[in-house]
Scaffold this active site. Structure first.
Site, short mmCIF file in Angstrom:
data_model
loop_
_atom_site.label_atom_id
_atom_site.label_comp_id
_atom_site.label_asym_id
_atom_site.label_seq_id
_atom_site.Cartn_x
_atom_site.Cartn_y
_atom_site.Cartn_z
N GLY A 1 0.71 -5.17 0.87
CA GLY A 1 -0.18 -5.31 -0.27
C GLY A 1 0.49 -5.93 -1.48
N LEU B 1 0.84 -1.21 0.00
CA LEU B 1 0.00 0.00 0.00
C LEU B 1 0.87 1.25 0.00
CD1 LEU B 1 -2.88 1.28 0.60
CD2 LEU B 1 -2.23 1.15 3.00
N ARG C 1 2.77 -1.61 11.45
CA ARG C 1 2.31 -0.25 11.12
C ARG C 1 0.98 0.07 11.80
NH1 ARG C 1 6.85 0.39 9.08
NH2 ARG C 1 7.42 -0.37 7.02
N GLU D 1 2.05 -4.77 7.93
CA GLU D 1 0.83 -4.15 8.44
C GLU D 1 0.78 -4.20 9.96
OE1 GLU D 1 0.97 -6.19 5.86
OE2 GLU D 1 -0.51 -5.66 4.35
N GLU E 1 -0.15 -9.42 -0.98
CA GLU E 1 -1.57 -9.68 -1.27
C GLU E 1 -1.79 -9.78 -2.78
OE1 GLU E 1 -4.44 -7.91 1.81
OE2 GLU E 1 -2.93 -6.35 1.59
C1 1HE Z 1 6.96 4.08 -0.13
C2 1HE Z 1 6.57 2.78 0.24
C3 1HE Z 1 5.20 2.57 0.58
C4 1HE Z 1 8.69 2.75 -0.20
N1 1HE Z 1 4.38 3.65 0.52
N2 1HE Z 1 6.09 5.10 -0.16
N3 1HE Z 1 4.44 -1.36 3.15
C5 1HE Z 1 5.50 -1.22 3.96
O1 1HE Z 1 5.37 -0.98 5.14
C6 1HE Z 1 6.85 -1.35 3.29
C7 1HE Z 1 7.53 0.00 3.29
N4 1HE Z 1 8.72 0.02 2.46
C8 1HE Z 1 9.91 -0.54 2.84
O2 1HE Z 1 10.03 -1.20 3.85
C9 1HE Z 1 11.09 -0.28 1.94
O3 1HE Z 1 10.80 0.87 1.15
C10 1HE Z 1 11.44 -1.46 0.98
C11 1HE Z 1 12.01 -2.64 1.78
C12 1HE Z 1 10.23 -1.92 0.18
C13 1HE Z 1 12.50 -0.96 -0.05
O4 1HE Z 1 13.60 -0.40 0.62
P1 1HE Z 1 14.60 0.57 -0.20
O5 1HE Z 1 15.74 0.91 0.75
O6 1HE Z 1 14.92 -0.03 -1.51
O7 1HE Z 1 13.75 1.89 -0.54
P2 1HE Z 1 13.36 3.13 0.40
O8 1HE Z 1 14.50 4.10 0.47
O9 1HE Z 1 12.77 2.69 1.70
O10 1HE Z 1 12.14 3.78 -0.42
C14 1HE Z 1 12.34 4.54 -1.62
C15 1HE Z 1 11.20 5.51 -1.74
O11 1HE Z 1 9.96 4.80 -1.83
C16 1HE Z 1 11.05 6.39 -0.49
O12 1HE Z 1 10.52 7.63 -0.91
P3 1HE Z 1 11.47 8.94 -1.12
O13 1HE Z 1 10.53 9.99 -1.59
O14 1HE Z 1 12.06 9.19 0.24
O15 1HE Z 1 12.50 8.54 -2.15
C17 1HE Z 1 9.99 5.66 0.32
O16 1HE Z 1 9.27 6.50 1.20
C18 1HE Z 1 9.06 5.17 -0.80
N5 1HE Z 1 8.28 4.03 -0.38
N6 1HE Z 1 7.65 1.97 0.19
C19 1HE Z 1 4.82 4.86 0.17
N7 1HE Z 1 4.73 1.37 0.93
C20 1HE Z 1 -4.67 -3.02 1.11
S1 1HE Z 1 -3.94 -2.88 2.58
C21 1HE Z 1 -2.25 -3.17 2.36
C22 1HE Z 1 -1.54 -2.68 3.58
C23 1HE Z 1 -0.05 -2.57 3.34
O17 1HE Z 1 0.47 -2.87 2.29
S2 1HE Z 1 0.85 -2.00 4.68
C24 1HE Z 1 2.49 -2.28 4.23
C25 1HE Z 1 3.08 -1.10 3.51
#
Ligand code: 1HE
Length: 268
Positions: free
Chosen positions: A119, A74, A145, A142, A122
């Protein structure tokens, strides 16, 4: 070569979901690598539109992500203060999009690499076959978070790995690597890093040569039969099997085998 697709597919491309036909295989790509392919509302809508409007020549599909990761789940930047009613509609919009993928016209294979989280997991769980490479990892952040799955994960993920493992992943933030993920059932194939897309396309090309009714039965009838009480399931199976057998293509394929013109089953 430029092909004209349904207008909604051209629209999806501008949002970050592209579609390219490779013969009979529709290759769908999440193209938002700067945000790790995080799924915004617009991307979810685009995925729905693409899978509802695949070109008629598509007989199998592959979905993959551009950049270092399949999908970060997400788009958390859009997680605003939604009231309960808006939250329900948001979650239901994911259900509609992923049902369009799971119960569409053709089997869908996910080519996984890097993060397959939240997601993103998912989404992968709604596909019919998952091919992971060595860089793949799986998580459901999730729980950490402060939220819950909303894209069908509580229905689909336990079917792959069981309720106990999903509960552990969400309660503790546990991350599974590619090898453990394949052993547990997240992915049916595991290949060296960088090779999941090629493997997924090769599988899709093979699937595209199946009789269409067989593929239809596998994506629409089998999961429903598996949910039915056994006596209903046996009847649905009998109906589906007789419909599949009656197709001229099935007759031709069986005849070809009996005449020694079709390959035998071989373990190599
Ligand atoms: C994002 C997102 C995101 C990255 N939403 N912006 N998902 C999570 O909790 C996973 C969150 N993401 C991470 O843990 C990491 O980003 C990763 C392991 C996937 C990748 O790490 P990395 O070091 O390659 O990238 P990064 O530096 O963390 O992220 C690069 C950019 O992407 C950065 O933005 P920037 O503007 O600072 O460059 C991040 O903020 C952005 N970014 N992931 C928004 N998820 C239907 S319900 C489903 C519920 C869920 O999915 S909850 C789980 C969400």
């Amino acid at each position: 070569m430029t092909t004209t697709h349904h207008p909604s597919i051209e629209r999806a491309r501008t949002t970050g979901v592209s579609l390219e036909m490779q013969g009979a295989v529709a290759v769908v790509r999440l193209c938002r690598p700067s945000k790790r392919n995080a799924l915004s509302d617009a991307l979810i809508e685009a995925l729905r539109d693409v899978f509802q409007n695949l070109p008629p020549e598509a007989r199998a599909a592959v979905i993959h992500g551009e950049g270092e990761h399949f999908c970060a789940g997400l788009d958390l930047s859009e997680l605003k203060e939604r009231d309960a009613g808006e939250g329900v509609h948001h979650s239901r919009s994911w259900h509609v999009a992923l049902e369009a993928l799971q119960y569409g016209r053709v089997p869908v294979i996910a080519a996984l690499h890097g993060a397959v989280v939240g997601g993103g997991l998912e989404l992968a769980s709604a596909t019919h076959i998952r091919v992971a490479d060595d860089s793949t990892f799986y998580a459901l952040p999730e729980g950490t978070r402060g939220i819950f799955v909303g894209g069908g994960g509580s229905v689909r993920v336990p079917k792959l790995i069981g309720v106990a493992r999903m509960t552990d992943m969400m309660l503790t933030g546990r991350v599974y690597n590619a090898q453990d993920g394949e052993r547990l059932g997240f992915a049916q194939y595991l290949v060296p890093a960088g090779e999941s897309l090629a493997k997924a396309i090769a599988l899709a090309e093979r699937i595209a040569t199946n009789a269409p009714l067989t593929n239809y039965a596998l994506i629409h009838a089998l999961p429903r039969i598996a949910e039915q009480p056994a006596d209903h399931g046996f009847l649905t199976e009998a109906l589906m099997s007789s419909i599949a057998q009656s197709a001229p293509e099935a007759k031709a394929r069986v005849r070809a085998f009996l005449e020694g013109k079709a390959p035998k089953v071989s373990k190599d």
